[in-house]
Design an enzyme around this catalytic site. Structure first.
Site, short mmCIF file in Angstrom:
data_model
loop_
_atom_site.label_atom_id
_atom_site.label_comp_id
_atom_site.label_asym_id
_atom_site.label_seq_id
_atom_site.Cartn_x
_atom_site.Cartn_y
_atom_site.Cartn_z
N ARG A 58 -16.47 11.65 -33.36
CA ARG A 58 -15.82 12.81 -32.75
C ARG A 58 -16.35 14.05 -33.46
NH1 ARG A 58 -13.15 11.45 -27.88
NH2 ARG A 58 -15.36 11.55 -27.60
N TYR A 72 0.84 -1.21 0.00
CA TYR A 72 0.00 0.00 0.00
C TYR A 72 0.87 1.25 0.00
CZ TYR A 72 -3.75 3.20 1.31
OH TYR A 72 -4.66 4.23 1.34
N PHE A 123 -9.83 18.55 -24.85
CA PHE A 123 -10.20 17.14 -24.92
C PHE A 123 -11.46 17.01 -24.07
CE2 PHE A 123 -10.06 12.69 -23.48
CZ PHE A 123 -10.16 12.10 -24.72
N THR A 124 -12.32 16.04 -24.39
CA THR A 124 -13.64 15.96 -23.74
C THR A 124 -13.55 16.02 -22.21
OG1 THR A 124 -13.43 13.57 -23.93
CG2 THR A 124 -14.75 14.68 -25.62
N PHE A 173 -21.93 11.37 -25.13
CA PHE A 173 -21.52 10.39 -26.15
C PHE A 173 -21.19 9.03 -25.57
CE2 PHE A 173 -17.03 10.42 -25.15
CZ PHE A 173 -16.85 11.66 -24.52
N LYS A 226 -2.39 5.53 -22.80
CA LYS A 226 -1.82 5.85 -24.12
C LYS A 226 -0.30 5.91 -24.03
CE LYS A 226 -6.14 7.82 -24.39
NZ LYS A 226 -6.84 9.10 -24.33
N ASP A 249 -0.49 18.39 -21.72
CA ASP A 249 -1.15 17.08 -21.76
C ASP A 249 -0.32 16.18 -22.67
OD1 ASP A 249 -2.69 14.84 -22.22
OD2 ASP A 249 -4.58 15.94 -22.42
C1 LIG Z 1 -7.31 9.94 -23.39
C2 LIG Z 1 -6.91 11.31 -23.16
C3 LIG Z 1 -7.12 11.91 -21.91
C4 LIG Z 1 -7.82 11.19 -20.77
O1 LIG Z 1 -7.13 10.05 -20.39
P1 LIG Z 1 -7.88 8.79 -19.72
O2 LIG Z 1 -6.78 7.91 -19.26
O3 LIG Z 1 -8.73 8.17 -20.79
O4 LIG Z 1 -8.70 9.31 -18.61
C5 LIG Z 1 -6.72 13.22 -21.76
N1 LIG Z 1 -6.14 13.88 -22.76
C6 LIG Z 1 -5.92 13.34 -23.97
C7 LIG Z 1 -5.27 14.13 -25.04
C8 LIG Z 1 -6.31 12.03 -24.21
O5 LIG Z 1 -6.10 11.50 -25.43
#
Ligand SMILES: *Cc1c(COP(=O)(O)O)cnc(C)c1O
Length: 482
Positions: free
Chosen positions: A389, A80, A132-133, A455, A266, A223
């Site tokens: 998108r 932990y 981003f969303t 979405f 990613k 980001d």
């Molecule tokens: C996917 C993504 C996020 C959010 O990441 P999650 O791990 O899916 O929460 C933020 N910014 C960008 C550019 C992304 O492609």
């Protein structure tokens, strides 16, 4: 690099890996695909993966893991607090970006939550190349607003600009003047700009934006979720960096930014996320939020196995043979689509091939979600799952009216090192058939519309019986073949 010259002078995208473990996938007959998309409310997020042939919804958590990533999972230290795994991951990140502090979080949007909670005040504005969303959702949740100042080229479907994700410097200066430094929560640069077609940001642009922010004391947030593709484009599209090590490029990015965050679903091809900064004050503010929302400071909601895989995946990001995989396959798919007359976002970006649904379905008004309809139609004719998108991915205006998206896209994401060239060719072929029969595609309307991030789980129905007619025509043309 995985774009290899052929005898003819052309090139072929070549897999620089071999598959040592595989997973069976199914291609359902067209009548069953029609049934499944109806059951899913014409929302590809609501399909069950067992009914999907090629899952090109996203690259999030769907990238192939390497043998070394799997091997690293076995040394995970499951505690932990004070896990060795955490210190291994921290060291990799701190070394790669040259930052002092690392905070773990369970995924990218969790980082956005923590950053927004720390820096966004009600009424403040976050300025960015593009939203981003989940980024926008977390900023608005804290009572802030966003302003997008991407270069004009960024919103053109077809362009020659190599770095369409760049911030327009004139617009940045104008926005800062108009909004006032004290009302700006931060400036944000998104690598590999997701919603406008995986388009990269140049180092020149990052240097300019950073200089402006530093001079005025505005925090610059990066980001880095789609950094791997962006690194490939910096290496291949910017003369200055052709012979510069990827590690050097990452360190320079680290020097330009105040806060860096990423989704490890990613970047690092694993699961999880994290935030980096050298700012002691912001770090200590953000640190308090991690045990509250994510988990203790040495895991932040991640499993230790995923943390080990992320650490190895991040180091593999320094390998051009690894990071070139998606961009060269995206380019191959875009080229093939273009040859068939299908309108796609150009130049090809990272992440996936983006089809321009506004042009493809120019007979469907944006209020009837042409990109959503096209994604559903694609599933019917191919079993391929793409992602809308466009307008469907937007949130309605406060007065309830539709906010029409600036770009209306269907994204065919290529999870890193997952699909082969023949699978890419299959997608292009079915898309070409769909293009020839595009006038059969009709619009969609909501039957169940959530207020936030609609979405993801919203359900829709077809306007008219176009899905049935499309499936019937497909069955006739392909003579019963799948
Ligand atoms: C996917 C993504 C996020 C959010 O990441 P999650 O791990 O899916 O929460 C933020 N910014 C960008 C550019 C992304 O492609």
């Amino acid at each position: 690099m995985s774009n290899i010259k052929l005898r003819s002078g052309g090139t072929i995208p070549l897999e620089m890996h071999r598959a040592r473990m595989v997973q069976k996938i199914n291609l359902l007959p067209v009548n069953e695909r029609l049934e499944k998309i109806q059951e899913a409310g014409f929302n590809t997020f609501l399909l069950r993966n067992r009914d999907v042939f090629l899952d090109m919804l996203t690259d999030s958590g769907t990238n192939a893991l390497s043998d070394n990533q799997f091997a690293a999972m076995f040394q995970a230290d499951d505690s932990y607090a004070g896990s060795e795994t955490f210190f291994r991951l921290e060291k990799v990140l701190v070394d790669l970006f040259g930052k002092k502090h690392f905070l773990p979080a369970h995924q990218g949007r969790a980082c956005e939550h923590i950053i927004a909670r720390t820096l966004v005040k009600p009424g403040s504005v976050a300025i960015m190349n593009y939203h981003f969303t989940t980024t926008k959702a977390h900023i608005t949740l804290m009572g802030g607003g966003i302003e997008e100042i991407i270069s004009d080229e960024g919103l053109k479907v077809k362009s020659d600009a190599p770095f369409k994700g760049d911030i327009d410097i004139d617009k940045l200066n104008e926005a800062i003047k108009r909004i006032g430094t004290e009302n700006i929560s931060f400036v944000r640069i998104e690598a590999g700009t997701n919603l406008v077609g995986g388009q990269p940001v140049s180092m020149k642009n990052m240097r300019e934006v950073s200089a402006i922010c530093r001079a005025l004391g505005i925090k610059l947030v990066y980001d880095a979720s789609l950094l791997a593709d962006n690194l490939y484009f910096i290496k291949t599209r910017d003369e200055e960096f052709r012979d510069v090590d990827i590690q050097e490029i990452m360190l320079e990015i680290g020097r330009l930014m105040d806060i860096i965050y990423f989704s490890a679903r990613k970047l690092g091809s694993s699961r999880g996320g994290g935030i980096l900064t050298s700012d002691d004050e912001i770090f200590s503010q953000m640190r308090e939020l991690v045990p509250l929302f994510e988990g203790f400071l040495t895991y932040g909601g991640m499993s230790v196995r995923d943390m080990e895989a992320t650490a190895v995946g991040l180091i593999e990001t320094l390998d051009m043979g690894v990071i070139s995989q998606t961009p060269v396959f995206v380019e191959a798919l875009c080229n093939e689509m273009q040859a068939n007359g299908v309108p796609v976002v150009l130049p090809p970006g990272g992440l996936g091939c983006h089809v321009d649904a506004r042009e493809f379905c120019n007979h469907i008004p944006q209020e009837e979600y042409p990109a959503g309809a096209l994604a559903a139609a694609l599933f019917i004719v191919s079993g391929v799952r793409g992602m809308e998108r466009g307008t469907l991915s937007e949130q309605r205006n406060p007065d309830g009216s539709e906010r029409l998206a600036e770009m209306e896209l269907v994204r065919l994401a290529l999870p890193r090192r997952v699909y082969t060239l023949s699978q890419i060719k299959f997608v292009a072929d079915r898309f070409a058939w769909l293009f020839e029969n595009r006038h059969m595609i009709g619009g969609l309307r909501f039957t169940d519309e959530p207020k936030v991030l609609r979405f993801f789980i919203g359900q829709l129905e077809a306007i008219g019986d176009w899905p049935q007619a499309l499936a019937k025509k497909f069955a006739e043309d392909f003579g019963g073949s799948l």
